[in-house]
Enzyme design. Structure first.
Site, short mmCIF file in Angstrom:
data_model
loop_
_atom_site.label_atom_id
_atom_site.label_comp_id
_atom_site.label_asym_id
_atom_site.label_seq_id
_atom_site.Cartn_x
_atom_site.Cartn_y
_atom_site.Cartn_z
N HIS A 264 -20.55 12.73 39.82
CA HIS A 264 -19.82 13.85 40.41
C HIS A 264 -19.96 13.80 41.92
CE1 HIS A 264 -18.18 17.86 40.83
NE2 HIS A 264 -19.17 18.14 41.66
N ALA B 88 15.79 -5.39 42.85
CA ALA B 88 14.51 -5.52 42.12
C ALA B 88 14.77 -5.14 40.67
CB ALA B 88 13.46 -4.61 42.76
N THR C 207 1.33 -24.47 48.75
CA THR C 207 -0.01 -23.93 48.55
C THR C 207 -0.20 -23.55 47.08
OG1 THR C 207 0.84 -21.75 49.10
CG2 THR C 207 -0.26 -22.94 50.86
N GLU D 244 2.05 -28.58 41.51
CA GLU D 244 2.64 -27.37 42.10
C GLU D 244 3.74 -27.75 43.09
OE1 GLU D 244 2.49 -23.90 41.75
OE2 GLU D 244 4.07 -24.13 43.25
P1 FAD Z 1 3.57 -17.86 38.82
O1 FAD Z 1 2.65 -17.06 39.62
O2 FAD Z 1 5.04 -17.57 38.87
O3 FAD Z 1 3.31 -19.36 39.23
C1 FAD Z 1 4.08 -20.40 38.75
C2 FAD Z 1 3.99 -21.52 39.74
O4 FAD Z 1 4.53 -22.67 39.14
C3 FAD Z 1 4.81 -21.28 41.00
O5 FAD Z 1 4.00 -21.46 42.14
C4 FAD Z 1 5.91 -22.32 40.94
O6 FAD Z 1 6.22 -22.83 42.23
C5 FAD Z 1 5.27 -23.40 40.09
N1 FAD Z 1 6.22 -24.20 39.34
C6 FAD Z 1 7.17 -23.76 38.48
N2 FAD Z 1 7.82 -24.79 37.93
C7 FAD Z 1 7.25 -25.90 38.45
C8 FAD Z 1 7.48 -27.28 38.26
N3 FAD Z 1 8.42 -27.69 37.42
N4 FAD Z 1 6.74 -28.15 38.96
C9 FAD Z 1 5.78 -27.72 39.82
N5 FAD Z 1 5.51 -26.43 40.01
C10 FAD Z 1 6.24 -25.54 39.34
N6 FAD Z 1 1.30 -8.95 38.70
C11 FAD Z 1 0.17 -8.25 38.60
O7 FAD Z 1 -0.58 -8.44 37.64
N7 FAD Z 1 -0.20 -7.33 39.55
C12 FAD Z 1 0.59 -7.08 40.63
O8 FAD Z 1 0.24 -6.25 41.46
C13 FAD Z 1 1.79 -7.79 40.77
N8 FAD Z 1 2.58 -7.60 41.83
C14 FAD Z 1 3.71 -8.33 41.96
C15 FAD Z 1 4.50 -8.13 43.08
C16 FAD Z 1 5.66 -8.86 43.26
C17 FAD Z 1 6.51 -8.63 44.48
C18 FAD Z 1 6.02 -9.85 42.29
C19 FAD Z 1 7.26 -10.67 42.47
C20 FAD Z 1 5.23 -10.06 41.18
C21 FAD Z 1 4.08 -9.30 41.00
N9 FAD Z 1 3.26 -9.47 39.89
C22 FAD Z 1 2.12 -8.74 39.77
C23 FAD Z 1 3.58 -10.44 38.83
C24 FAD Z 1 2.73 -11.71 39.01
O9 FAD Z 1 3.01 -12.26 40.26
C25 FAD Z 1 3.03 -12.70 37.90
O10 FAD Z 1 2.87 -12.09 36.64
C26 FAD Z 1 2.10 -13.89 37.99
O11 FAD Z 1 2.23 -14.53 39.23
C27 FAD Z 1 2.41 -14.87 36.86
O12 FAD Z 1 1.57 -15.97 36.96
P2 FAD Z 1 2.00 -17.39 36.38
O13 FAD Z 1 0.83 -18.27 36.58
O14 FAD Z 1 2.56 -17.25 35.04
O15 FAD Z 1 3.23 -17.87 37.27
#
Ligand code: FAD
Length: 467
Positions: free
Chosen positions: A445, A270, A40, A36
């Site tokens: 209810h 956004a 965190t 990561e």
């Molecule tokens: P991510 O959560 O994007 O995690 C990917 C991680 O990989 C990141 O921490 C990044 O730093 C790390 N990374 C990337 N490339 C590398 C690399 N080469 N080497 C090391 N680390 C790397 N979804 C919901 O379902 N409900 C919600 O209420 C919701 N609210 C949201 C609100 C906001 C403001 C935003 C921006 C998004 C929201 N989402 C919500 C969407 C949700 O956050 C994403 O769908 C979800 O986080 C995707 O998970 P993921 O594991 O695919 O990737």
């Protein structure tokens, strides 16, 4: 300093997809490394997405609910906003959850490597971290690199008064005039927070409705409820932004475009998120990434390279945390030798706005596009005892049934707590329940959930006297 390690499974990215895959793989007895680049675990969702936005939406809800009590005989004073404390509380929520993940990783002996990881071959990843380089040799890899915000070329994003969702969550100040560019879920959620804290919020959306993925009648309930709270400009786009000392001057075009330039103190952009597929040097491993940055996968979450999997936002829409988690479990189980495919009947979508909008399965629009023979049953919350007692009757529950069989194909709810209520509809779609199953289920209810049972009874013809 260079460090070489070997593992059965390396997971690139520790968002909901990545940490869920790592934990499931470790629980299945595999040796796992989680890479990561943030400091965190938790990815976008826990650090700058789902969780902090919901913490701030909770603040907004309490402010709005307190104000609404005046008409029921309880008056509170004007809220005193202490931004430092709100920020501190939000940070506590984040660290409680991200810290918890750290503990869960340790308990499972998942090794975490912090730094930016890139493929150097189809068997190796190099991670560049604060402590130097680590080369990880793996049997299997799971790409869970997530997505990033989309910028617009004509917006001066280098100006600190132009923010994205991450900037909005930082809550640096409460701008007097704020423009939210994009009427999707993230824009509306953040707009809800800033409006409750005191900003005048305008929302501009290119499409002819907010949240274009949801059915029009559902969104209309939201828009009607909020038309005095937000300045909503539909079928309109921003064509230029001029940054001046005293503000950002925006030019609009379209059906509801105001004349000339309009001044804002802050603009929240956004307009969507783009997948991070191009950022992991996937080509070095021979993994195909499409033009937009998505990685195509099979129903076992395998990329075109058999031992490299991909999950979460990087593999496609919907970009939602719960989709990532289920894909993660599937990929980890396939790697461990279990038979599993990711073929959900439905993936729920929720806008945690006020009122909330939640939908799952086919929408009415999709059903029509697909030529499905459906019948829609609407239960207006004006007839719900719980909604009346909560002074929130604007909502409605809409169920979509297959006409011939009564099978539940989808459903949508707009109203307070719609997101929590949707679980029942998800289960109905996933299990192939029909209207009779739901209608015969005794709903407590007075609850808002009764409206789901009532909609089923409307379809069955056992309730006919709806307002
Ligand atoms: P991510 O959560 O994007 O995690 C990917 C991680 O990989 C990141 O921490 C990044 O730093 C790390 N990374 C990337 N490339 C590398 C690399 N080469 N080497 C090391 N680390 C790397 N979804 C919901 O379902 N409900 C919600 O209420 C919701 N609210 C949201 C609100 C906001 C403001 C935003 C921006 C998004 C929201 N989402 C919500 C969407 C949700 O956050 C994403 O769908 C979800 O986080 C995707 O998970 P993921 O594991 O695919 O990737």
């Amino acid at each position: 300093m260079s460090n070489d390690i070997k593992t059965q499974v390396v997971v690139l990215g520790a968002g909901p997809g990545g940490y869920s895959a790592a934990f499931r793989a470790a629980d299945l007895g595999l040796d796992v490394i989680l890479v990561e680049s943030r400091e965190t675990l938790g990815g976008v969702c826990l650090n700058v997405g789902c969780i902090p936005s919901k913490a701030l939406l909770h603040v907004a809800k309490v402010i709005d609910d307190a104000a609404a009590m005046a008409s029921h005989g309880v008056t509170f004073g004007a809220p005193k906003i202490d931004l430092d404390k709100i920020r501190g509380w939000k940070e506590d929520v984040i660290s409680q959850l991200t810290g918890g993940l750290g503990g869960m990783a340790k308990a499972r002996k998942v090794k975490t490597v912090f730094g930016y990881g890139k493929f150097t071959s189809d068997k190796t990843i190099e991670v560049e971290g604060a402590d130097g380089k680590t080369t990880i040799t793996f049997d299997n890899a799971i790409i869970a690199a997530g997505s990033s915000v989309v910028d617009l070329p004509f917006i001066p994003t280098e100006d600190p008064r132009v923010i994205d969702s991450t900037g909005a969550l930082e809550l640096q100040d409460i701008p007097k005039e704020m423009l939210v560019l994009g009427g999707g879920i993230i824009g509306l959620e953040m707009g809800t927070v800033y409006r409750a804290l005191g900003s005048n919020v305008s929302v501009v959306e290119f499409a002819d409705q907010l949240v274009p993925a949801a059915d029009k009648d559902i969104v209309k309930v939201y828009t009607n409820y909020n038309k005095k709270k937000f300045n909503i400009m539909l079928s309109t786009k921003v064509v230029a932004v001029e940054a001046k000392d005293d503000g950002l001057y925006v030019t609009f075009e379209g059906k509801n475009a105001p004349e000339g330039q309009v001044r804002y103190d802050k603009i929240l952009v956004a307009v969507g998120r783009k997948p991070n597929g191009h950022l992991v040097a996937a080509d070095k491993a021979g993994v195909n990434v499409d033009e937009r940055g998505f990685i195509n996968v099979t129903n076992e979450l395998r990329t075109n390279v058999n031992h490299i999997f991909a999950i979460g936002d990087v593999v496609g829409q919907p970009m939602l945390a719960h989709k990532a988690v289920h894909e993660a479990h599937c990929a980890a189980e396939v790697i461990s030798g279990k038979k599993h495919t990711f073929e959900p009947r439905c993936i729920p979508s929720i806008a945690y706005t006020d009122p909330e909008m939640a939908w799952v399965g086919v929408t009415e629009r999709e059903a029509k596009e697909q030529g499905l023979n459906i019948e829609v049953a609407n239960f207006p919350w004006a007839a719900s005892g719980r909604a009346i007692a909560s002074a929130r009757t604007e909502g409605k529950t809409k169920m979509i049934f297959e006409k011939e069989t009564g099978r539940v194909l989808g459903g949508a709810i707009v109203g307070i707590n719609a997101g929590e209520m949707l679980g029942e509809v998800c289960l109905a779609v996933e299990m192939g329940a029909d209207a009779e199953d739901i209608g015969l289920t005794i709903h407590a209810h007075p609850t808002l959930n009764e409206s789901i049972g009532m909609a089923a009874e409307i379809f069955e013809g056992t309730i006919t006297d709806m307002p």
